[in-house]
Design a protein around this motif. Sequence first.
Motif, mmCIF file in Angstrom:
data_model
loop_
_atom_site.group_PDB
_atom_site.id
_atom_site.type_symbol
_atom_site.label_atom_id
_atom_site.label_comp_id
_atom_site.label_asym_id
_atom_site.label_seq_id
_atom_site.Cartn_x
_atom_site.Cartn_y
_atom_site.Cartn_z
ATOM 1 N N GLY A 111 -15.207 14.168 55.775
ATOM 2 C CA GLY A 111 -14.452 14.308 57.019
ATOM 3 C C GLY A 111 -14.754 15.632 57.710
ATOM 4 O O GLY A 111 -14.904 15.682 58.936
ATOM 5 N N VAL A 112 -14.867 16.708 56.913
ATOM 6 C CA VAL A 112 -15.224 18.022 57.467
ATOM 7 C C VAL A 112 -16.601 17.957 58.114
ATOM 8 O O VAL A 112 -16.817 18.471 59.215
ATOM 9 C CB VAL A 112 -15.193 19.100 56.370
ATOM 10 C CG1 VAL A 112 -15.740 20.422 56.896
ATOM 11 C CG2 VAL A 112 -13.764 19.284 55.853
ATOM 12 N N TYR A 113 -17.528 17.279 57.439
ATOM 13 C CA TYR A 113 -18.886 17.165 57.969
ATOM 14 C C TYR A 113 -18.904 16.371 59.279
ATOM 15 O O TYR A 113 -19.562 16.771 60.246
ATOM 16 C CB TYR A 113 -19.793 16.484 56.943
ATOM 17 C CG TYR A 113 -21.163 16.159 57.506
ATOM 18 C CD1 TYR A 113 -22.116 17.155 57.695
ATOM 19 C CD2 TYR A 113 -21.493 14.852 57.863
ATOM 20 C CE1 TYR A 113 -23.363 16.864 58.218
ATOM 21 C CE2 TYR A 113 -22.734 14.550 58.400
ATOM 22 C CZ TYR A 113 -23.667 15.563 58.574
ATOM 23 O OH TYR A 113 -24.881 15.268 59.108
ATOM 24 N N VAL A 114 -18.202 15.237 59.306
ATOM 25 C CA VAL A 114 -18.167 14.402 60.515
ATOM 26 C C VAL A 114 -17.538 15.172 61.669
ATOM 27 O O VAL A 114 -18.037 15.144 62.807
ATOM 28 C CB VAL A 114 -17.395 13.089 60.250
ATOM 29 C CG1 VAL A 114 -17.155 12.325 61.556
ATOM 30 C CG2 VAL A 114 -18.159 12.211 59.267
ATOM 31 N N LEU A 115 -16.440 15.876 61.398
ATOM 32 C CA LEU A 115 -15.780 16.673 62.431
ATOM 33 C C LEU A 115 -16.732 17.734 62.979
ATOM 34 O O LEU A 115 -16.842 17.924 64.196
ATOM 35 C CB LEU A 115 -14.532 17.344 61.846
ATOM 36 C CG LEU A 115 -13.668 18.163 62.817
ATOM 37 C CD1 LEU A 115 -12.972 17.251 63.807
ATOM 38 C CD2 LEU A 115 -12.625 18.976 62.044
ATOM 39 N N PHE A 116 -17.439 18.417 62.071
ATOM 40 C CA PHE A 116 -18.375 19.463 62.478
ATOM 41 C C PHE A 116 -19.558 18.875 63.246
ATOM 42 O O PHE A 116 -19.986 19.410 64.269
ATOM 43 C CB PHE A 116 -18.869 20.205 61.229
ATOM 44 C CG PHE A 116 -19.834 21.316 61.520
ATOM 45 C CD1 PHE A 116 -19.387 22.541 62.006
ATOM 46 C CD2 PHE A 116 -21.189 21.149 61.308
ATOM 47 C CE1 PHE A 116 -20.274 23.567 62.272
ATOM 48 C CE2 PHE A 116 -22.090 22.167 61.581
ATOM 49 C CZ PHE A 116 -21.631 23.388 62.064
ATOM 50 N N ARG A 117 -20.063 17.758 62.747
ATOM 51 C CA ARG A 117 -21.246 17.148 63.359
ATOM 52 C C ARG A 117 -20.997 16.766 64.808
ATOM 53 O O ARG A 117 -21.827 17.015 65.684
ATOM 54 C CB ARG A 117 -21.666 15.903 62.567
ATOM 55 C CG ARG A 117 -22.846 15.170 63.194
ATOM 56 C CD ARG A 117 -23.093 13.826 62.556
ATOM 57 N NE ARG A 117 -24.204 13.144 63.228
ATOM 58 C CZ ARG A 117 -24.537 11.884 63.004
ATOM 59 N NH1 ARG A 117 -23.867 11.171 62.147
ATOM 60 N NH2 ARG A 117 -25.552 11.343 63.654
ATOM 61 N N PHE A 118 -19.861 16.153 65.077
ATOM 62 C CA PHE A 118 -19.623 15.626 66.415
ATOM 63 C C PHE A 118 -18.989 16.631 67.372
ATOM 64 O O PHE A 118 -18.889 16.365 68.558
ATOM 65 C CB PHE A 118 -18.758 14.359 66.331
ATOM 66 C CG PHE A 118 -19.529 13.151 65.893
ATOM 67 C CD1 PHE A 118 -20.248 12.400 66.808
ATOM 68 C CD2 PHE A 118 -19.567 12.784 64.565
ATOM 69 C CE1 PHE A 118 -20.974 11.302 66.405
ATOM 70 C CE2 PHE A 118 -20.292 11.677 64.147
ATOM 71 C CZ PHE A 118 -20.997 10.939 65.070
ATOM 72 N N SER A 119 -18.556 17.779 66.866
ATOM 73 C CA SER A 119 -17.950 18.749 67.771
ATOM 74 C C SER A 119 -18.820 19.968 68.022
ATOM 75 O O SER A 119 -18.796 20.541 69.116
ATOM 76 C CB SER A 119 -16.587 19.218 67.237
ATOM 77 O OG SER A 119 -16.701 19.744 65.939
ATOM 78 N N PHE A 120 -19.629 20.375 67.037
ATOM 79 C CA PHE A 120 -20.352 21.629 67.168
ATOM 80 C C PHE A 120 -21.876 21.517 67.046
ATOM 81 O O PHE A 120 -22.576 22.456 67.390
ATOM 82 C CB PHE A 120 -19.864 22.626 66.111
ATOM 83 C CG PHE A 120 -18.397 22.911 66.203
ATOM 84 C CD1 PHE A 120 -17.879 23.649 67.254
ATOM 85 C CD2 PHE A 120 -17.531 22.424 65.247
ATOM 86 C CE1 PHE A 120 -16.523 23.902 67.338
ATOM 87 C CE2 PHE A 120 -16.167 22.683 65.329
ATOM 88 C CZ PHE A 120 -15.668 23.415 66.379
ATOM 89 N N VAL A 121 -22.383 20.436 66.534
ATOM 90 C CA VAL A 121 -23.813 20.350 66.252
ATOM 91 C C VAL A 121 -24.487 19.291 67.115
ATOM 92 O O VAL A 121 -23.975 18.192 67.275
ATOM 93 C CB VAL A 121 -24.043 20.019 64.761
ATOM 94 C CG1 VAL A 121 -25.530 19.902 64.466
ATOM 95 C CG2 VAL A 121 -23.424 21.094 63.889
#
Length: 304
Positions: A111-121
Amino acid sequence: MNRLVTFIIVGFFAQLVDGALGMAYGVTSSSLLLLFGIAPAIASASVHMSEVVTTAASGVSHIRFGNVDKKTVLRLILPGSIGAFMGACFLSNLPGELVKPYVAMFLFLLGVYVLFRFSFVRFKQNMNLSNRTPSKKLLVPLGFIAGFADSTGGGGWGPLATPVLMARTELEPRKVVGSVDTSEFAIAFSATLGFLISLGWEQFHWEWVLALMIGGVIAAPIAAWLVRLIPAPILGVLVGGLIIMTNLKTLFNIFSISSSNIQNYTYSLFGVVWFVAGIYTILRFRKYRKQALDEEQKSHPTNG
């Protein structure tokens, strides 16, 4: 009567979230039944029986709105159905509580990865995903494990399949959600068949099942319509945050954190992070759309 109305409302909101974000119907509904003192196997059986109807309505709605990758659905159905049937037949003998902490930890990190992927990367790339169908090497084991977990826990198909596909593939988030929701019909049917064999018809709470069905069927087309409207990065952030928040409770149990203050602070912290990530993504999306519109106008100027 008040309880039935409550279940209809719960079924509506559970399916609204599930149909829009690809998870939460089983977890929400099962939690409610367990709250009323229903045994885990019977609660899971009742939820899966209602899901046979709600997932069918959800699948039809997602297909109608173009939210489905048909090859992904076909590759998930068979292994998912086998896993769901096996999990339903052997629920009473499965050490679900032993496996649950590891699954929760995995999903939390995902979940942390998905959140990071779609918001910052790679924001621009997130808007232009290739929509390639995931490989069988990923979908077959994922389908089996998610189907098995779904039967044993009363909910697990969406929470496992949705974040993994969002993290590992280039499908649009709306097609990940739509494909997972559509394939869930076969998983719910297989799990229900397993429960019927192992428990019998008399163990189902038919009034509650019907109430959950009614609420879910009403919400299904609304959710499918919402998925089509929500931009890919924003949908990804919503899913990532939901995965994190739904697994925090299990993590508290893993690390023996019983203090309500610590739990509340933790929920608040991650809630703020989720909110900030959502606002940040919305602002970036608006900026991206404005730049794209400006570039389009420069390349295709109107005649004065």
